[in-house]
Design an enzyme around this catalytic site. Structure first.
Site, short mmCIF file in Angstrom:
data_model
loop_
_atom_site.label_atom_id
_atom_site.label_comp_id
_atom_site.label_asym_id
_atom_site.label_seq_id
_atom_site.Cartn_x
_atom_site.Cartn_y
_atom_site.Cartn_z
N SER B 22 0.82 -1.21 0.00
CA SER B 22 0.00 0.00 0.00
C SER B 22 0.86 1.26 0.00
O SER B 22 1.91 1.31 0.64
CB SER B 22 -0.89 0.00 1.24
N LYS B 46 -3.46 2.18 -2.28
CA LYS B 46 -3.06 3.24 -1.37
C LYS B 46 -4.14 3.38 -0.29
O LYS B 46 -5.29 3.03 -0.53
CB LYS B 46 -2.98 4.53 -2.21
N ASN B 70 9.63 8.98 3.36
CA ASN B 70 8.48 9.64 2.77
C ASN B 70 7.56 10.13 3.87
O ASN B 70 7.49 9.55 4.95
CB ASN B 70 7.72 8.70 1.82
N ASN B 100 -6.61 -0.84 1.25
CA ASN B 100 -6.04 -0.38 2.51
C ASN B 100 -6.86 0.80 3.03
O ASN B 100 -7.20 1.70 2.26
CB ASN B 100 -4.58 0.02 2.30
N CYS B 131 0.56 4.20 10.24
CA CYS B 131 1.20 5.24 9.42
C CYS B 131 1.94 6.21 10.34
O CYS B 131 1.34 6.81 11.23
CB CYS B 131 0.17 6.00 8.59
N LYS B 166 -2.19 -4.05 9.50
CA LYS B 166 -0.81 -3.73 9.11
C LYS B 166 -0.09 -3.11 10.30
O LYS B 166 -0.50 -2.07 10.81
CB LYS B 166 -0.80 -2.77 7.92
N ASN B 193 5.09 -1.73 8.47
CA ASN B 193 4.95 -0.41 7.87
C ASN B 193 6.33 0.26 7.95
O ASN B 193 7.30 -0.35 8.39
CB ASN B 193 3.88 0.40 8.61
#
Lengths: 264, 305
Positions: B22, B46, B70, B100, B131, B166, B193
């Site tokens: 993702s 994504k 990123n 995702n 994230c 995740k 991740n």
């Protein structure tokens, strides 16, 4: 539709131009027929520790020999390593990528504005216009640099038969001053001509070109540069804001944008 | 004989164990210009959020040694446009589809998942509770076993598709998080991740990302990812998807040996967008050379000292 490939190819010709600029020719490359001015390729420096590719605008193609040329300046670690490549060294080309310049209409005069390292795609563009029968007398090729040493491939550009206008900050070649100021002089002195602008170069130059287009209501396009991990539109690292709101990816939605489109 | 690459996760059969990761392949439209998506084990989209997100201002990527940072900031079109504009394209792709989902509140995860329920072509949902690039939500859920269990349990109440959680590597004890995810009702775990990191421009003294920090990905994080997969394998009963710096079939094999049943390929797509195809081919050759019938025969078979 499958129209992008990763292809191994070989450096076959290396020319060291002045001022840390290099011209590299790779071949055979099967997709030369699909490479148009404005397009770029994403170059993997095979057999080096550089992990990511380097985006390079197409400076020329030889369709018969299946060769593709790039011109780059040593700017950092990647381009420094690339500059040390020797003929027979391997690279992998991801491409062709990005969109292309829209040719001028028959009734229009093309005003090309190149700044520094921005000249290669514009030289390719002018060459292809001439090759396709566009009158070279109707192409004004402005090319700005700090000094004479920054104005490259002069004889090659002149040989196209275009009206060549070098401009340098110190006056060591052509007019002295900013290239966009010279372009404005040209626009003002040709009020009856239909002009179309094409710019590629440093951000300040692109911004000034964008302003000229809007000020004099001239159509045209700008080719942008941005750090670009993927080159195909999936990493979203190279986005630029648009004047109308929202964002565009320089790699997949550009690199060529209409004047007035990008919030520079 | 051609080795068997089929794997099954939570009752869903995949033609091969190689998926996109993702955030590294958009919604698949760009990759479809490079290879037929049918060659993938699955496409993982994504992160989708309830409302569209523009993400952080650039620069939001920075190259580092053997990898990249990123902080895109979950830029995405939002679930409504995903369904109206993107799903028609995805419906035409003959590949398994995993969507995702990210959110800043548990209710947001729940609402997005509820809207995906009725879309037949979506095979699974992967929950991004890890994230590192958004202030609220994301990693906050995945950093704490209680929050992990709670968010997954709430999503499971509405979601009628298998759920992948995740996991983040930016935790003290990933096994505790994995067990909490299992407790909450996750069907599969994917890990890892990105790894929290940053980089500074020494001329301007500015971070190289406007978000000041970001997630490290690429070959640099593969050893970390492998160790996390190894740590979680056999510590909970869920099947694992390995993610982190997988560039070629050799990397993938390492993950299988450590216990992953499938792998996701992320940053490698930025260098070779056809990397998953190359990995599938390499994997076939490898199994043939080793005279192994099925990729399932090497999962978790690392011979430890």
């Amino acid at each position: 539709m499958i129209n992008i490939s990763c292809e191994d190819t070989v450096l076959i010709k290396k020319r060291s131009l002045k001022n840390a600029y290099f011209s590299f020719t790779f071949g055979p490359y099967s997709r030369v027929d699909q490479c148009y001015p404005g397009n770029f390729i994403h170059l993997k420096l095979s057999e080096t520790q550089i992990y990511f590719r380097r985006a390079m605008s197409v400076a020329g193609v030889n369709k018969k020999k299946k060769e593709i040329e790039i011109i780059f300046k040593v700017m950092g670690r990647g381009t420094e390593l690339l500059s040390r490549f020797k003929p027979t060294d391997h690279v992998n080309i991801l491409g062709p990528l990005g969109n292309t310049f829209t040719p001028p209409r028959k009734s229009e005069r093309a005003v090309i504005i190149a700044g520094g390292i921005g000249f290669p795609p514009l030289m390719f563009f002018a060459g292809e216009l001439v090759r396709n029968g566009y009158d070279p007398e109707r192409i004004e090729f402005f090319y700005g640099g700090r000094t004479a040493a920054d104005i490259l491939e002069r004889s090659r550009i002149k040989k196209l038969g275009v009206n060549f206008h070098p401009v340098t900050d110190d006056g060591s070649l052509g007019h002295r001053g900013l290239v966009t100021r010279m372009v404005e002089e040209y626009i003002k002195s040709h009020p009856d001509e239909k002009l179309r602008l094409y710019g590629c170069g440093p951000e300040a130059m692109l911004k000034a070109t964008d302003s000229l287009g809007l000020k004099y209501s001239l159509p045209g396009q700008l080719s942008l540069e941005a750090p670009m991990p993927c080159g195909v539109g999936i990493c979203l690292g190279c986005v630029v804001p648009l004047k109308a709101g929202g964002q565009a990816r320089v790699c997949a939605d550009g690199p060529v944008f209409e004047i007035g489109e990008v919030a520079l | 004989m051609t080795p068997d690459l089929k794997v099954t996760l939570a009752g869903v059969e995949f033609k091969n164990p190689v998926m996109t990761a993702s955030g590294c392949c958009g919604y698949g439209e760009e990759l479809a210009k490079v290879f037929p998506l049918a060659k993938l084990g699955a496409l993982v989209t994504k992160s989708i959020t309830l409302a569209p997100r523009p993400g952080h201002p650039p620069p939001r990527t920075a190259e580092t040694a053997s990898g990249m940072l990123n902080a895109i900031g979950l830029a995405n079109v939002g679930v409504d446009r995903f369904i109206s504009d993107i799903m028609p394209f995805l419906n035409r792709q003959k590949t398994r589809l995993i969507v995702n989902v990210a959110g800043s509140r548990i209710q947001e995860y729940v609402e997005v998942c509820a809207r995906l329920n009725d879309i037949e072509h979506i095979d699974m949902v992967e929950l991004n509770i890890s994230c590192p690039n958004v202030d609220e939500g994301g990693m906050e859920f995945g950093n704490d076993p209680v929050m992990t269990e709670k968010s997954i349990a709430e999503v499971k109440k509405v979601l009628r598709k298998p759920l992948i959680a995740k996991l983040s590597p930016n935790v003290t004890d990933i096994v505790a998080i994995a067990r909490a995810a299992e407790q909450g009702g996750a069907d599969v775990l994917s890990l890892i991740n990105s790894v929290l990191g940053t980089a500074i421009d020494i001329e301007t003294w500015r971070p190289r990302l406007t978000n000041n920090r970001g997630g490290l990905t690429g070959p640099a994080i593969k050893p970390i990812a492998l160790a996390k997969v190894d740590a979680v394998y056999n510590k909970c009963s869920l099947p694992l998807i390995g993610i982190g710096g997988i560039n070629d079939y050799r990397d993938a094999v390492e993950f299988f040996l450590c216990g992953a049943r499938a792998v996701q390929v992320g940053t490698a797509l930025f260098v070779y967008p056809d990397a998953p195809v190359r990995i599938v081919e390499g994997l076939k050759e490898y199994l043939k050379r080793k005279k192994i019938k099925s990729v399932n025969d090497i999962i978790g078979k690392v011979r430890k000292y």
